[in-house]
Design a protein around this motif. Structure first.
Motif, PDB file in Angstrom:
ATOM      1  N   PHE A 297      84.112  98.249  69.215  1.00  0.00           N
ATOM      2  CA  PHE A 297      85.400  98.919  69.066  1.00  0.00           C
ATOM      3  C   PHE A 297      86.255  98.606  70.285  1.00  0.00           C
ATOM      4  CE2 PHE A 297      88.134 102.769  69.579  1.00  0.00           C
ATOM      5  CZ  PHE A 297      88.955 102.505  68.490  1.00  0.00           C
ATOM      6  N   LEU A 298      87.359  97.870  70.064  1.00  0.00           N
ATOM      7  CA  LEU A 298      88.190  97.472  71.206  1.00  0.00           C
ATOM      8  C   LEU A 298      89.089  98.607  71.672  1.00  0.00           C
ATOM      9  CD1 LEU A 298      89.304  93.886  70.117  1.00  0.00           C
ATOM     10  CD2 LEU A 298      87.286  94.589  71.427  1.00  0.00           C
ATOM     11  N   GLY A 299      89.588  99.384  70.718  1.00  0.00           N
ATOM     12  CA  GLY A 299      90.513 100.458  71.057  1.00  0.00           C
ATOM     13  C   GLY A 299      91.559 100.566  69.978  1.00  0.00           C
ATOM     14  N   GLY A 300      92.669 101.232  70.305  1.00  0.00           N
ATOM     15  CA  GLY A 300      93.667 101.383  69.256  1.00  0.00           C
ATOM     16  C   GLY A 300      94.910 102.091  69.731  1.00  0.00           C
ATOM     17  N   PHE A 301      95.713 102.453  68.747  1.00  0.00           N
ATOM     18  CA  PHE A 301      97.013 103.055  69.000  1.00  0.00           C
ATOM     19  C   PHE A 301      97.093 104.394  68.278  1.00  0.00           C
ATOM     20  CE2 PHE A 301      97.261  98.514  69.045  1.00  0.00           C
ATOM     21  CZ  PHE A 301      98.127  98.194  70.091  1.00  0.00           C
TER      22      PHE A 301
ATOM     23  N   VAL B 302      94.267 103.921  72.845  1.00  0.00           N
ATOM     24  CA  VAL B 302      92.843 104.029  73.115  1.00  0.00           C
ATOM     25  C   VAL B 302      92.431 102.649  73.601  1.00  0.00           C
ATOM     26  CG1 VAL B 302      90.563 104.538  72.184  1.00  0.00           C
ATOM     27  CG2 VAL B 302      92.549 105.774  71.311  1.00  0.00           C
ATOM     28  N   THR B 303      92.284 102.523  74.909  1.00  0.00           N
ATOM     29  CA  THR B 303      91.941 101.207  75.475  1.00  0.00           C
ATOM     30  C   THR B 303      90.492 101.253  75.920  1.00  0.00           C
ATOM     31  OG1 THR B 303      92.828 101.950  77.588  1.00  0.00           O
ATOM     32  CG2 THR B 303      94.284 100.654  76.197  1.00  0.00           C
ATOM     33  N   TYR B 304      89.636 101.063  74.913  1.00  0.00           N
ATOM     34  CA  TYR B 304      88.209 101.197  75.156  1.00  0.00           C
ATOM     35  C   TYR B 304      87.694  99.969  75.905  1.00  0.00           C
ATOM     36  CZ  TYR B 304      84.197 104.059  73.936  1.00  0.00           C
ATOM     37  OH  TYR B 304      83.131 104.925  73.997  1.00  0.00           O
ATOM     38  N   SER B 305      88.267  98.809  75.622  1.00  0.00           N
ATOM     39  CA  SER B 305      87.824  97.580  76.305  1.00  0.00           C
ATOM     40  C   SER B 305      88.741  97.294  77.498  1.00  0.00           C
ATOM     41  CB  SER B 305      87.871  96.401  75.322  1.00  0.00           C
ATOM     42  OG  SER B 305      89.211  96.133  74.972  1.00  0.00           O
ATOM     43  N   ARG B 307      89.933  94.458  78.287  1.00  0.00           N
ATOM     44  CA  ARG B 307      90.982  93.546  77.862  1.00  0.00           C
ATOM     45  C   ARG B 307      92.210  94.328  77.372  1.00  0.00           C
ATOM     46  NH1 ARG B 307      91.871  90.948  73.273  1.00  0.00           N
ATOM     47  NH2 ARG B 307      89.810  91.246  72.367  1.00  0.00           N
ATOM     48  N   LEU B 308      91.965  95.403  76.603  1.00  0.00           N
ATOM     49  CA  LEU B 308      93.115  96.170  76.112  1.00  0.00           C
ATOM     50  C   LEU B 308      93.789  96.956  77.227  1.00  0.00           C
ATOM     51  CD1 LEU B 308      92.290  97.479  72.530  1.00  0.00           C
ATOM     52  CD2 LEU B 308      93.228  95.295  73.269  1.00  0.00           C
TER      53      LEU B 308
END
Lengths: 418, 418
Positions: A297-301, B302-305, B307-308
Motif C-alpha cells: 500500500f503506497l498511500g492515498g488521498f 496518506v503517504t505510507y511510502s 516515495r509518496l
C-alpha cells in the motif's frame, strides 16, 4: 460439564461498562467442552453474591467469578466466598509476603487494606497473580469447584491459563469443542442465511451468523471425542461453505478484507493507492491495520473538498460541474488521478453521500461510487446502502476493498453505472 | 426500586456474542432511578429461565427479559413465563390477527409457528411491536412486574419506551438519577485518577473512569429528589472537573476530539488538512466521522511510502535520507507540504512506527512525531506510546487531534523535539 460465570462489580450495573471477562471466559471454557449455563453480573454485595454462588454450586460443576478481589473495602468477593461456604477468612502469610514484595519491587508503599487481599476462606487455595497484586482463589463448595479471578482482563487471562486450568484437569470434559469462523463479503445477513440453507453434518452442533456493516461471519461449532475428529468435522463445514459461497467467502478466523486484499497484492507483486471522499480515509486506515501493509500500500488521498479533487487528483472542473462530485465519472477520474500521481499498479477511488445531510431524490444518502483502475482497465460500481453515517461509511469502505479483492481474484465483472 | 435483567438465548452462551440489550436496559432503567440488581444471560431453557424468574421476582420489583420471543421452537421465553407463574399459555386472537396482517403487508407467507407468538400466559398483557412480528409480554408474578421484550435491539428500545414505560408509571422511583460524561485528553487513566483526587460533593453517588487509547472518560452519577436538583449537583461536578483538568477537558457526553476540533475551526473560520504516515488515514477518518466536517476539513494525504512523502508532499530526499522517515524534520516537511498543496489554514502531519516490526533502539515501536503548521508557525511534538499496533495508531491519531485542539485554544506550547 456445566459452568456458570459471575462477574462482580457495582460499576458494571448501570450499563455504562460492558463486562468483557465473562465473555472471554465463556469462549475459553466453551472451546474446552464446558457448557456455559449462565453469565451473571452482580454488584459488590456479599449476601447477593453468596446467594448466587450457592445456587450455582448446586446446579453446576464449576463456577468462575471475576472481580471484587482488590484491596479496597468495596471488594467483597472474598467475603462472599466465605459466606457461601460458611467458613471464616484466614490470613495466608505466604500471600501477604508476595503482595508486600510486589509493592516493594515497584517502590510503592503498601496501601491500607493490602492485607485484605491475603485473606482466603479456610481450606481454599491461592492462585498466584504474576501481573498484579490481587491473588485468585480456588476452592470446593459441595460437589462444585469455585474459582475467583481478578477482574482486570490482562491479569485474568494468564491466571486462567496458568493457575486455574491445571487444577481443572480432572473435570475437563472428554468431548472436544472446536470452532471456526468464516467471513463473507458482498451479501447481506439474510442473503447469507438463505444461501447457507440447512446444514446437516455429523458433529456440527451449531452454526450462527454475525453481521456487521459489509461483512457477515458464519460461526461453526462442532463437538467430537478427539481434536482430529473435531477438525475433520470443521473441514466438512469448510468445504460446504466454500461450495455455497464461492468468492464471497474471503477468509477465516482473524483474516479481514484488508488482509485478504494484501495477500493477493503480494502474490501479484502489485501495489495499491486510494482516493477517498465520503469515507474520509477509512479505506486507507483499514488497509494499514494490517502489519506489513507498507509492502503493497503506497498511500492515498483524502479529497473531501471538490477543490482537492481537482487540485490533487486532476478531476476536471467540467466533470465536477456536469456530473456532480458523487458520480461515476468523478469516481473514475479520481482513480485515474490517484494512479497517475502515485505510480501504483491499482488505484481505488470512492465518492458518495454518507449523510445525514446532503441527499437528494436523485442522489440519496447512502449512494456511493467505487472506481478501480489498473492494468489498462477501469470499472465503476454504484451502491446504495441503508443505515446511518457510520454504517454507510463502513459499508462503502468494505465494498471498495471487496471490489479490488474480486478484481485480483479475476472474478470482477466489468462494473456498472446503472 | 430494584430491577433484574435476564437476556435469553443459547447463542449468547459461548462467548462469541455480547448481549447488548441488558446493557441498554441497565442504562435506561438506572437513569430512571431503578437499582439494577443483576444482569443474567441464560440459554433457551424453560426450567432454567423459570427458576431464575421466580428467584428474581421474590427479590426485586421488576424483572425484564429480552429474547426468546421468536416464532421458532427454540424460542421458549413464553413457556418459561407460564411455567414460573404456573399458568397456561392461551391464544390471544388480537395478537394473531396483528401478526397475520404484518406478514400480509410484507407479502410474505405466514411461517409455521407464527401462532406461537400470539400465545400469552393467562392474564398477561400483550405489548404491541410496531417494528417486528414478536409481541412483548407484561404480567405480574407475586409482587413483581415482569416484562418480556424482543431481543432485536431496534425493536426492544421502542417497545420499552412506548409500551413498557407507561405501564411502569406507578412504580417509577421518586428519586431521579442523572449522569454526565466528561472527556479528558492528554493524560493517562492513572494521571486522571490522581488529578481528580477525592470528590466529596452532596448527591454525587459515583464517579468512575473509563479509559481508551488517548481519551479518558469520567462518568459522574448523581441522585436527587428532582431533576433540577440532579442537574445542579452535576453542574457542581462540572465546575470541579473544569477546575482540576483545565484544557485537558475537551468535551462532555457525545462530544469527541474531532467534534471539538471541528467546533474550534468553525469558530476561527479556518480549514485543516492532514498528512499521515503510520496512522494511515485514521486521523482523517476521525475528523470526517463528524457530520458537516466538509465545512472545515479539506482533505489530506496518506503517504505510507517514502516515495509518496517526496512526490506528493515535497519532503526533500536529503531529509528522508539524513533523518529517516520517522523524524521531527520529516513530520515538519510533511505538514508544510500538505498546507502548501491544499491551501488549508492549518496542516497536521504524522509519522511514526506502529509496529509490530520496524522498531530499533533509537526509534522504538510507538515513537511518533506530530507536526502542526499554520498562521506562520510550525510545532513538532514527539511521543512514545506503549501498546500494540492498534492501540498505538489510535493514540497517535488522538494525540494529533489534541495538538490542533490546543493550538486553536491558544494553549499550545512551542513543541518539543527532545
Amino acid at each position: 460439564m456445566k459452568v456458570e460465570l459471575i462477574a462482580v462489580g457495582t460499576e458494571l450495573m448501570a450499563g455504562h461498562l460492558q463486562d468483557s471477562d465473562s465473555l472471554d471466559l465463556a469462549r475459553r471454557l466453551s472451546s474446552l467442552g464446558f457448557t456455559v449455563r449462565s453469565r451473571t453480573v452482580l454488584p459488590d454485595d456479599v449476601e447477593r453474591v453468596a446467594e448466587e454462588l450457592r445456587a450455582a454450586a448446586r446446579r453446576s460443576d464449576l463456577v468462575v467469578l471475576t472481580g471484587g478481589l482488590g484491596p479496597t473495602r468495596d471488594d467483597l468477593t472474598r467475603e462472599a466466598l466465605a459466606e457461601a461456604a460458611d467458613r471464616s477468612l484466614v490470613l495466608d502469610e505466604a500471600a501477604l509476603e508476595s503482595i508486600r514484595r510486589r509493592y516493594a519491587d515497584r517502590k510503592k508503599p503498601l496501601p491500607e487494606g493490602a492485607d485484605r487481599q491475603a485473606r482466603l476462606p479456610e481450606g481454599a487455595e491461592l492462585l498466584a497473580n504474576r501481573l498484579g497484586t490481587a491473588p485468585g482463589i480456588y476452592m470446593r463448595l459441595g460437589r462444585a469447584r469455585i474459582a475467583a479471578l481478578p477482574g482486570v482482563p490482562r491479569e485474568m487471562g494468564p491466571m486462567f491459563e496458568k493457575q486455574l486450568l491445571p487444577r481443572l484437569r480432572e473435570i475437563l470434559p472428554s468431548r472436544v469443542l472446536a470452532h471456526r469462523i468464516f467471513k463473507i463479503a458482498g451479501l447481506t445477513e439474510s442473503e447469507v442465511d438463505e444461501t447457507l440453507g440447512a446444514v446437516d453434518l455429523p458433529g456440527v452442533s451449531g452454526l450462527s451468523l454475525i453481521g456487521s456493516p459489509g461483512v457477515v461471519e458464519i460461526h461453526a461449532r462442532v463437538a467430537a471425542a478427539k481434536e482430529e475428529e473435531a477438525e475433520k468435522a470443521l473441514d466438512q463445514v469448510d468445504r460446504l461453505v466454500e461450495e455455497r459461497f464461492g468468492e464471497n467467502l474471503f477468509g477465516r478466523g482473524e483474516e479481514t478484507l484488508s488482509s485478504a486484499v494484501g495477500a493477493l497484492l503480494v502474490a501479484e507483486g502489485a501495489t495499491l493507492a486510494t482516493a477517498e471522499s465520503c469515507t474520509g480515509g477509512m479505506t486507507a486506515r483499514f488497509l494499514t491495520d494490517v502489519p506489513g501493509s507498507s509492502g503493497y500500500f503506497l498511500g492515498g488521498f483524502v479529497t473531501y473538498s471538490d477543490r482537492l479533487k481537482r487540485d490533487l487528483l486532476g478531476v476536471p472542473e467540467e466533470t465536477l460541474d456536469r456530473c456532480g462530485a458523487v458520480s461515476a465519472e468523478v469516481a473514475s477520474a479520481m482513480a485515474t488521478g490517484a494512479r497517475e500521481r502515485t505510480g501504483a499498479t491499482y488505484a481505488l477511488a470512492i465518492t458518495g453521500i454518507a449523510g445525514p445531510e446532503g441527499g437528494t431524490v436523485d442522489k440519496p444518502v447512502g449512494l456511493a461510487f467505487v472506481a478501480l483502475t489498473g492494468r489498462g482497465t477501469t470499472a465503476v460500481h454504484r451502491f446504495v446502502f441503508p443505515g446511518d453515517r457510520k454504517t454507510i461509511r463502513r459499508r462503502v469502505a468494505r465494498a471498495a476493498l471487496d471490489r479490488i479483492r474480486r478484481r485480483l481474484l479475476g472474478v470482477e465483472d466489468g462494473g456498472d453505472e446503472s
